[in-house]
Scaffold this motif. Sequence first.
Motif, PDB file in Angstrom:
ATOM      1  N   MET A   1     -77.016  45.586  -8.786  1.00 13.53           N
ATOM      2  CA  MET A   1     -76.404  46.626  -7.960  1.00 13.53           C
ATOM      3  C   MET A   1     -77.447  47.572  -7.366  1.00 13.53           C
ATOM      4  O   MET A   1     -77.267  48.098  -6.268  1.00 13.53           O
ATOM      5  CB  MET A   1     -75.375  47.421  -8.769  1.00 13.53           C
ATOM      6  N   LEU A   2     -78.539  47.765  -8.070  1.00 12.65           N
ATOM      7  CA  LEU A   2     -79.581  48.661  -7.585  1.00 12.65           C
ATOM      8  C   LEU A   2     -80.300  48.080  -6.372  1.00 12.65           C
ATOM      9  O   LEU A   2     -80.522  48.773  -5.367  1.00 12.65           O
ATOM     10  CB  LEU A   2     -80.593  48.945  -8.703  1.00 12.65           C
ATOM     11  N   LEU A   3     -80.646  46.795  -6.425  1.00 18.83           N
ATOM     12  CA  LEU A   3     -81.444  46.185  -5.364  1.00 18.83           C
ATOM     13  C   LEU A   3     -80.600  45.509  -4.284  1.00 18.83           C
ATOM     14  O   LEU A   3     -81.052  45.362  -3.153  1.00 18.83           O
ATOM     15  CB  LEU A   3     -82.422  45.169  -5.970  1.00 18.83           C
ATOM     16  N   ASN A   4     -79.379  45.118  -4.634  1.00 21.07           N
ATOM     17  CA  ASN A   4     -78.526  44.415  -3.675  1.00 21.07           C
ATOM     18  C   ASN A   4     -77.289  45.229  -3.310  1.00 21.07           C
ATOM     19  O   ASN A   4     -76.213  44.682  -3.068  1.00 21.07           O
ATOM     20  CB  ASN A   4     -78.118  43.044  -4.229  1.00 21.07           C
ATOM     21  N   TRP A   5     -77.452  46.532  -3.245  1.00 23.40           N
ATOM     22  CA  TRP A   5     -76.320  47.409  -2.956  1.00 23.40           C
ATOM     23  C   TRP A   5     -75.680  47.111  -1.601  1.00 23.40           C
ATOM     24  O   TRP A   5     -74.480  47.331  -1.409  1.00 23.40           O
ATOM     25  CB  TRP A   5     -76.779  48.873  -3.017  1.00 23.40           C
ATOM     26  N   ARG A   6     -76.445  46.590  -0.635  1.00 23.85           N
ATOM     27  CA  ARG A   6     -75.903  46.351   0.701  1.00 23.85           C
ATOM     28  C   ARG A   6     -74.771  45.324   0.736  1.00 23.85           C
ATOM     29  O   ARG A   6     -73.984  45.308   1.679  1.00 23.85           O
ATOM     30  CB  ARG A   6     -77.019  45.901   1.655  1.00 23.85           C
ATOM     31  N   VAL A   7     -74.699  44.441  -0.245  1.00 19.65           N
ATOM     32  CA  VAL A   7     -73.681  43.391  -0.213  1.00 19.65           C
ATOM     33  C   VAL A   7     -72.479  43.729  -1.092  1.00 19.65           C
ATOM     34  O   VAL A   7     -71.583  42.890  -1.271  1.00 19.65           O
ATOM     35  CB  VAL A   7     -74.271  42.012  -0.621  1.00 19.65           C
ATOM     36  N   HIS A   8     -72.429  44.955  -1.612  1.00 21.70           N
ATOM     37  CA  HIS A   8     -71.327  45.362  -2.472  1.00 21.70           C
ATOM     38  C   HIS A   8     -70.587  46.549  -1.845  1.00 21.70           C
ATOM     39  O   HIS A   8     -71.180  47.605  -1.593  1.00 21.70           O
ATOM     40  CB  HIS A   8     -71.841  45.724  -3.867  1.00 21.70           C
ATOM     41  N   ARG A   9     -69.308  46.362  -1.611  1.00 21.56           N
ATOM     42  CA  ARG A   9     -68.514  47.357  -0.878  1.00 21.56           C
ATOM     43  C   ARG A   9     -68.468  48.709  -1.584  1.00 21.56           C
ATOM     44  O   ARG A   9     -68.309  49.747  -0.935  1.00 21.56           O
ATOM     45  CB  ARG A   9     -67.086  46.807  -0.688  1.00 21.56           C
ATOM     46  N   LYS A  10     -68.609  48.724  -2.878  1.00 19.76           N
ATOM     47  CA  LYS A  10     -68.584  49.985  -3.612  1.00 19.76           C
ATOM     48  C   LYS A  10     -69.733  50.897  -3.209  1.00 19.76           C
ATOM     49  O   LYS A  10     -69.638  52.123  -3.311  1.00 19.76           O
ATOM     50  CB  LYS A  10     -68.643  49.697  -5.116  1.00 19.76           C
ATOM     51  N   TYR A  11     -70.807  50.297  -2.723  1.00 20.98           N
ATOM     52  CA  TYR A  11     -72.009  51.060  -2.404  1.00 20.98           C
ATOM     53  C   TYR A  11     -72.369  51.041  -0.918  1.00 20.98           C
ATOM     54  O   TYR A  11     -73.203  51.826  -0.472  1.00 20.98           O
ATOM     55  CB  TYR A  11     -73.196  50.500  -3.188  1.00 20.98           C
TER      56      TYR A  11
END
Length: 429
Positions: A223-233
């Motif tokens: 989640m820290l490095l791939n935040w762009r692909v997660h809608r929460k972030y």
Amino acid sequence: MMDGIPDIELPPRDNNRRETLKTIASAITGSALLSTLPWLSPLKAAPAGKSPSDKVRLGLIGTGSRGQYLEEHLLKTPGAEIAALCDVYPPHLQAAQQKIGKPVTHYKDYRHLLDDKSVDAVIIATPLYLHAPMCLDALAAGKHVFCEKSLALTIPECKAVARTASQSPKVFQIGHQRLFHRATLYALQQVKAGDLGPITQIRAYWHRNVNWRRPVPSPELEMLLNWRVHRKYSAGLMTELASHHLQVANWFLDSPPLACIGYGSINYWKDGRDVFDNVNVIYKYPKGVSFIYDSLSSNRFYGLELQIMGPKGTLELETAKFYAENPPPAPGIIQLINQIERGTLESVALADRSWVPDLKKDTKGTPLPEDPDHDDGTGLSMAAFVNAVRLGEKSPAMIEHAYRSGVAALMGVIAMEEGREVAWPGGYA
């Protein structure tokens, strides 16, 4: 001289950054456009001297790829001193420290950096979901704020940040570098001069063939490095890419969109992400003008472009060219040579077609002046922010640009996710 904007003669490339910025700023801010571009006015300030009082001590929050890109420009900006770095990921922090060349204070928790009384202003280059809380906390701590685009992850957060920034005595600037991009400023002057006629449509696209997912050293860093692909972030392509073109559309049309509709999908990168990899949105503006936007991350053939169209011509801002709708004809001899080369000398036709395909007439275009050092506006935007802090000179227009572009991007996301038309939600006051 072009349409009231003086030609800019830059100093030699080996000259220092101070002289280059001063020369560009002098030419742009001396134009008739200055009254409509208040965020450029700090560039007219006297160059920063060697006195400590002339230095703006900056804290960089977020030292990933974008943060380090801003850092590189800040290290060349007169009056700027990077006094502190903050990141929760040590490899990024170490890379940013190496660029500075001398030890500076490190923080893992941005709130501890905000407690540092020696820091005058912060640069926020963190994932989107952190923009609102960090901006609000920084303004509450009495810091001047530069925040990367897009403004925030939700429309209520956009309203909260814009409202707080407008009420604060501190400088607030958003990271839309096209506000400082030389070719875009020339294009705006052409629009205001009527070279296109009234704007009748804007089209934009941003196509890439890249997976935003990065390899992670261990699962807990996903989640820290791939935040762009997660809608929460993240809000995906609309806030990461479309927000740039929406900012220009709002600027050139002098209005936010009235409403939008759209469709989005995950049709290629089926790897567990929950942000769209293919988006298509149409925005409705006053006077019947539409802004048509599409973006995908599985094909880069067309790249990116922003086309502003009117009955007299088309501006393409990414390639920095103007195309006349009815360009003047070439001299007769040149036309004859062209016809001979193409084997299309006119002849009497026994039967002729009843229609002519509407092909491009002006395929060469007229280049718009660009910065020879290929600055995309980031260099001037850093200089303007630093000088605005030195002068204590706010630009409410900057907050409006941040709000309009941030909200417009999120309208597109909501339209696609909920399958409905989304109306402009009003201002932030």
